[in-house]
Design a protein around this motif. Structure first.
Motif, mmCIF file in Angstrom:
data_model
loop_
_atom_site.group_PDB
_atom_site.id
_atom_site.type_symbol
_atom_site.label_atom_id
_atom_site.label_comp_id
_atom_site.label_asym_id
_atom_site.label_seq_id
_atom_site.Cartn_x
_atom_site.Cartn_y
_atom_site.Cartn_z
ATOM 1 N N ILE A 1 -1.898 21.790 82.321
ATOM 2 C CA ILE A 1 -1.333 23.129 82.528
ATOM 3 C C ILE A 1 0.181 23.094 82.424
ATOM 4 N N GLN A 2 0.809 22.080 83.018
ATOM 5 C CA GLN A 2 2.257 21.980 82.953
ATOM 6 C C GLN A 2 2.722 21.810 81.506
ATOM 7 N N TRP A 3 2.015 21.013 80.720
ATOM 8 C CA TRP A 3 2.375 20.828 79.317
ATOM 9 C C TRP A 3 2.233 22.127 78.532
ATOM 10 N N LEU A 4 1.179 22.893 78.813
ATOM 11 C CA LEU A 4 0.987 24.177 78.126
ATOM 12 C C LEU A 4 2.082 25.168 78.490
ATOM 13 N N ILE A 5 2.528 25.120 79.721
ATOM 14 C CA ILE A 5 3.629 26.003 80.126
ATOM 15 C C ILE A 5 4.894 25.651 79.360
ATOM 16 N N THR B 1 6.781 28.104 76.724
ATOM 17 C CA THR B 1 8.211 28.376 76.885
ATOM 18 C C THR B 1 8.967 28.139 75.584
ATOM 19 N N ASP B 2 8.606 27.081 74.867
ATOM 20 C CA ASP B 2 9.222 26.825 73.564
ATOM 21 C C ASP B 2 8.909 27.932 72.564
ATOM 22 N N ASN C 1 5.293 33.645 84.412
ATOM 23 C CA ASN C 1 6.029 33.900 85.650
ATOM 24 C C ASN C 1 5.191 33.695 86.906
ATOM 25 N N ASN C 2 3.892 33.918 86.812
ATOM 26 C CA ASN C 2 3.025 33.810 87.986
ATOM 27 C C ASN C 2 2.346 32.445 88.036
#
Length: 389
Positions: free
Chosen positions: A199-203, A207-208, A214-215
């Protein structure tokens, strides 16, 4: 933006690339590997095979000890390699292919039989693929699950997760955990850690692409103990050995990146990525993956069948050739030996007229819920009507 930095040529909308077929509509884009799947079936002689309802047998455990070693193991290795590439658009076979990939070193005959089961499943719907909606609603949500000590030889657990962007499946995985978990909560927590990192990688990726999340991302888990560990700020002695995974999940919870939520095991989508499911459970799992088949027939109407045994509502499925008509679902009806011209002329107007003339050509195949038995009969149709969907 790429054109300003590199010399590129615009080939128009994507239609076919590296075995992946793409079809655009105003509602979104569908990607599948139908041609690639048919080539696999043809190469292995399964174009005329009887389709299977599920890609693997529930409860089956493959091992390195049972069966006879294959004389030509390269056949099995080549097949598994192609199935691995097929999982790019067919998440429904991910677990089955992951199990097969463990035995490419010394495959046995029972492993090849399990691989052929996957081919028979693909034979039923080679054109299924993922649909990505053009809906601008951006919402990430993940589902994490594990099957504790599922490997009979190493007693390692299986991690399975899937992540959605809106209603579209964008990431999924099935993998055996690197270490042995001493409890089901520990196995679930290790799965949570893997899902959190994804999930962090997808975020970061979104972003790129100038898409802001935001949530907090809802991460669903069906193990209340694992959720409690993730939200607890105090380390206990029994969780000390999974301290690193605890820090990963807990840190992202505190930062507001994810939010751990409980979910009923029956509604856990990731369950299908950790074990072989029975037909009813697999149908529920399959429906939630968002797979579509552009090559499947479209539904043309709704027909009501009243027989002495049961009253049913049946959807009618029309194939390219008007003579072949099926009703799909728990209850099915087949209409055969009806002239094409007459069939099409009366389809939207009335079924009653020519069904009455061809009552002997109507065969009902009904599933009786109270006993689970199957009943075959030529019913006395009392009423028959159609309506537009």
């Amino acid at each position: 933006m790429l054109d300003r930095s590199f010399k590129i040529k615009d080939l128009g909308n994507l239609s076919y690339f590296l075995g992946i077929e793409a079809f655009r509509t105003p509602k979104g884009i569908n990607i599948c590997q139908r041609k690639y799947a048919l080539e696999i079936l043809q190469e292995n002689g399964f174009l005329e095979a009887k389709p299977a309802k599920t890609p693997s047998v529930p409860g089956q455990r493959l091992t390195n000890l049972e069966g006879t070693l294959l004389e030509q193991p390269e056949i099995f290795r080549r097949l598994v390699g192609k199935l691995l590439y097929l999982t790019n658009t067919r998440p429904d076979i991910t677990y089955a292919v992951q199990q097969l990939s463990q035995f490419v070193d010394k495959p046995r005959d029972n492993h090849l039989v399990a691989a052929h089961r996957v081919l028979r499943y693909l034979k039923g719907s080679p054109g299924k693929g993922l649909f990505y909606s053009s809906n601008p609603h951006i919402k990430l949500q993940g589902f994490s699950d594990s099957d504790w000590a599922t490997c009979t030889e190493s007693r390692k657990s299986i991690t399975g997760y899937c992540i959605y962007l809106g209603n579209s499946l964008i990431s999924w995985k099935t993998k055996k955990q690197a270490t042995i978990s001493r409890s089901s909560s520990e196995a679930e927590y290790r799965a949570l850690a893997s899902t959190t990192c994804e999930i962090q990688w997808l975020i970061y990726l979104l972003t790129d692409l100038k898409v802001e999340v935001n949530n907090p991302v809802a991460l669903f888990c069906d193990n209340t103990s694992a959720i409690a560990i993730g939200e607890n700020h105090v380390f206990h002695e029994r969780t000390k050995h999974i301290e690193i995974d605890c820090h990963v999940v807990r840190q992202k919870v505190q930062e507001g990146v994810i939010k751990l939520l409980g979910i009923n095991s029956h509604n856990q989508i990731a369950d299908g990525f950790t074990k072989a499911l029975s037909k009813p459970l697999f149908d529920v799992y399959h429906a939630k993956l968002g797979l579509q088949d552009l090559h499947a027939p479209a539904y043309e109407g709704l027909m009501k069948l009243i027989s002495p045994h049961v009253t049913l509502q049946l959807k009618i499925e029309t194939f390219a050739q008007p003579r072949r008509k099926w009703a799909d679902g728990f209850f099915s009806l087949r209409i055969s030996s009806i002239a094409n011209d007459r069939c099409m002329a009366h389809w939207r107007h009335s079924f009653t007229h020519y069904i009455g003339d061809s009552a002997n050509n109507v065969t009902a195949h009904t599933w009786l819920p109270d006993t689970g038995a199957t009943h075959h009969a030529t019913p006395d149709i009392a009423a028959l009507s159609t309506s537009e969907e």
